[in-house]
Design a protein around this motif. Structure first.
Motif, PDB file in Angstrom:
ATOM      1  N   SER A  78      -9.298   5.951   7.393  1.00 27.73           N
ATOM      2  CA  SER A  78      -8.562   6.376   6.196  1.00 27.73           C
ATOM      3  C   SER A  78      -9.565   7.054   5.285  1.00 27.73           C
ATOM      4  O   SER A  78     -10.678   6.552   5.092  1.00 27.73           O
ATOM      5  N   PRO A 130      -4.887   9.203  -0.360  1.00 30.62           N
ATOM      6  CA  PRO A 130      -5.601   8.968   0.898  1.00 30.62           C
ATOM      7  C   PRO A 130      -4.956   9.750   2.041  1.00 30.62           C
ATOM      8  O   PRO A 130      -3.796  10.155   1.964  1.00 30.62           O
ATOM      9  N   TYR A 169       0.824  -1.203   0.000  1.00 26.95           N
ATOM     10  CA  TYR A 169       0.000   0.000   0.000  1.00 26.95           C
ATOM     11  C   TYR A 169       0.865   1.264   0.000  1.00 26.95           C
ATOM     12  O   TYR A 169       1.768   1.415   0.808  1.00 26.95           O
ATOM     13  N   ASP A 172     -13.859   4.354   2.557  1.00 29.02           N
ATOM     14  CA  ASP A 172     -12.932   4.664   3.646  1.00 29.02           C
ATOM     15  C   ASP A 172     -12.775   3.430   4.513  1.00 29.02           C
ATOM     16  O   ASP A 172     -13.598   2.512   4.472  1.00 29.02           O
ATOM     17  N   GLU A 179      -5.798  -0.880  -1.924  1.00 32.77           N
ATOM     18  CA  GLU A 179      -5.773   0.459  -2.508  1.00 32.77           C
ATOM     19  C   GLU A 179      -7.046   0.715  -3.305  1.00 32.77           C
ATOM     20  O   GLU A 179      -7.475  -0.121  -4.105  1.00 32.77           O
ATOM     21  N   THR A 180      -7.635   1.902  -3.109  1.00 31.72           N
ATOM     22  CA  THR A 180      -8.823   2.318  -3.845  1.00 31.72           C
ATOM     23  C   THR A 180      -8.421   2.976  -5.150  1.00 31.72           C
ATOM     24  O   THR A 180      -7.495   3.785  -5.182  1.00 31.72           O
ATOM     25  N   GLU A 186      -9.956   7.132   2.065  1.00 34.31           N
ATOM     26  CA  GLU A 186      -9.548   6.521   0.799  1.00 34.31           C
ATOM     27  C   GLU A 186     -10.065   7.325  -0.379  1.00 34.31           C
ATOM     28  O   GLU A 186      -9.333   7.663  -1.300  1.00 34.31           O
TER      29      GLU A 186
END
Length: 591
Positions: A282, A253, A28, A333, A562-563, A284
């Motif tokens: 987070s 993020p 990440y 998130d 990861e977004t 995101e």
């Protein structure tokens, strides 16, 4: 205010100004960026002064929280050292009085001590003595004329426009340090009051102003560093936003500690500062607060996610742009309770309530996707079948008044959480994430409208009680979400939508209240996906990494958790599994 005060209060490091200063992890990455090509981003005040000298007259507008004194001092010293005579005007000198401004914004801030206000209808022009601001003339005797500060462009000077921006997380770190004030004001408020004013007034006013300027900005400046800046030409940023809006990208993020926060993200995201007490959230992809980072020749420059939506909302949202405009409607998130605590027992407002009371367009309909958990992890969701609303409220009121613990499971159901479970939380549903979870919260974008009813008799990280909002909650709670109905309607049983060779698409159907839906794509090797003019928000929820190739030829690799976003205009994309185990990817999209 002295510019010598501490700039920011947080254990987390500021984003480096250069990509070469970032050690990229195997997993990440908290510093994703999108390349503009070579020689598109520049560093330092001196290079910006070169541009100013060429123009002779400039307008420098920008966002709240910028250290305008530092910026003005740096520009003045550089230009004067070069021998130029300056006429430098500050827009703040044309603001209405502090008393007038406080009276003007007060109707949008709710009662003193309340958590929420109402989104303002004010414009930036309302802050100024506009006749005086628009009558400012350039000096014919000066070599260089500059007008600077929030709202400088309202002066209506015909000149090159420089826009100075600041990420929302850095605004909040500066707020915590007590080094900035709200828009137009000289005195600092208590932090919760400052944030309320930012959210309901300052950001609304300044975002509308930025939207009006977005196609006219000649220079974008990123001012998040204390002693320097990075900047780029507006045409290059807009070209980057246009390219991004039909490709694949990831927002930057950011992370925040909290009373119930856990240790999962600290252990699995090596770039995060380990001195932080915990990481609860987070951000995101929470569009109102995230930024997008561009890179060129190693220099980094962050713009707000809003800028992408202001410039390219039709490309991003496709068929849904007509409904949502420049408001990005889906939120991702993390809620980290590993070795932490339970979230408060809470609910969220109905659509009519959030529109009437707070001025929002859409409401906070959520889901909890369990990305990881321990064996004893739980989710609180729905009422017990024998719930008595009056008794429940009396118990909550007594707990809040006398600071007493209660047996919440007498009233609220508790369910075991397992990896890849999806719990539905339409507005009005009582719920909480229990300890020992890493929750991927897939939600509609609103994110601050949490009506807490019971918070386990604990204090926040500053040693203060967290606000309890029983009255708001009971105006929204749906007491029909109880008993067996909860498992039948709110705990999802995935079904196979279609399969092809090693690829299976599971449907994780959301509630009728949700305007978004969820699929899980599982594959061994690769899969191609059509957008059908709909935006997709995705995350690898099992596996090591995937490479994504969009139809325009862009290639990005995303490790676990990861977004990333595929805009509607991308048309199609391919996902390639880079790990040894089967890849599982969550995809959220608008119905």
């Amino acid at each position: 205010m002295s510019i010598e005060e501490p700039m920011r209060k947080t254990e987390q490091e500021i984003m480096p100004a250069r990509a070469s200063q970032i050690t990229k992890p195997l997993g990440y990455d908290i510093y994703p960026y999108y390349s503009l090509g070579d020689n598109k981003i520049f560093n330092g005040y001196s290079s910006l002064c070169d541009f100013i000298i060429e123009q002779k007259t400039v307008v420098i507008d920008g966002y709240v929280g910028v250290y305008w004194n530092k910026l003005i001092t740096a520009l003045k010293e550089d230009l004067i050292d070069r021998g130029y005579a300056l006429n430098l005007i500050e827009s703040k000198n044309y603001l209405k009085s502090q008393a007038q401004l406080n009276e003007m914004i007060a109707p949008f801030l709710g009662t003193e001590g309340s958590v929420w206000g109402t989104k303002t209808t004010l414009t930036l022009a309302d802050y100024f003595n506009m006749p005086a601001l628009t009558e400012i003339e350039k000096s014919t005797s000066a070599d260089i004329n500059i007008i600077t500060g929030c709202g400088a462009s309202l002066s209506d000077w015909k000149a090159a426009l420089i826009y100075v921006d600041l990420p929302k997380n850095e605004i909040q770190h500066r707020m915590s340090a007590g080094s900035i004030c709200n828009l137009g004001l000289d005195l600092q408020k208590e932090q919760t009051e400052m944030y309320k004013c930012f959210y309901f007034v300052d950001w609304v006013v300044l975002n509308n102003h930025k939207k009006a300027l977005i196609n006219d900005i000649d220079i974008f400046v990123d001012a998040q560093w204390e002693d320097s800046i990075n900047w780029a030409y507006g045409k290059d940023i807009r070209k980057g936003l246009e390219k991004m809006s039909s490709s694949v990208f990831r927002a930057r993020p950011w992370f925040a500690p909290g009373a119930w926060g856990g240790q999962w993200m600290k252990e699995h995201m090596p770039q995060l500062d380990r001195n932080e007490v915990n990481y609860a959230w987070s951000f995101e992809l929470i569009a109102p607060e995230n930024g997008i980072v561009f890179e060129s020749s190693s220099f980094l420059l962050e713009v707000s996610f809003d800028a992408l939506m202001f410039a390219q909302n039709k490309n991003v949202l496709g068929v849904h742009a007509a409904k949502f405009g420049d408001e990005f409607p889906i939120r991702f998130d993390f809620l980290d309770t590993f070795d932490g605590g339970n979230l408060s027992i809470q609910c969220h407002p109905s659509l009519k309530y959030i529109q009437r009371e707070f001025g929002e367009n859409i409401t906070q309909d959520e889901t909890y996707y369990i990305l990881d958990c321990k064996d004893d992890a739980k989710v609180y969701l729905g009422f017990q079948d024998n719930i008595n609303p009056t008794e429940f409220r009396d118990t909550l009121e007594k707990s809040n008044l006398y600071n007493e613990e209660i047996d919440i499971e007498k009233y609220v159901q508790v369910h075991q959480a397992k990896k890849h479970d999806l719990f539905l939380i339409p507005n009005g549903t009582v719920h909480s994430a229990g300890a020992e979870n890493l929750v991927l919260e897939i939600s509609a974008t609103p994110y601050i409208f949490t009506f807490k009813m019971y918070d386990w008799v604990r204090l926040d990280l500053n040693g203060k009680p967290r606000p309890i909002n029983i009255d708001h909650a009971f105006k929204n709670l749906d007491f029909n979400r109880k008993g067996a109905t909860v498992k039948q309607e709110l705990i999802i049983k995935p079904s196979i939508l279609f399969e092809d060779n090693d690829f299976i698409c599971y449907h994780l159907p959301t509630h009728k209240e949700h305007f978004y839906d969820v699929h899980r794509l599982e594959f061994e090797a690769e899969v191609e996906v059509e957008t059908n003019n709909v935006c997709h928000v995705l995350m690898l929820v099992e596996g090591a990494a995937i490479t994504v190739e969009s139809a325009d030829g862009a290639i990005m690799t995303f490790p676990f958790a990861e977004t990333f976003v595929i805009p509607a205009a991308a048309g199609s994309y391919k996902m390639i599994n880079k790990g040894s185990e089967r890849a599982k990817v969550i995809k959220a999209f608008l119905k």
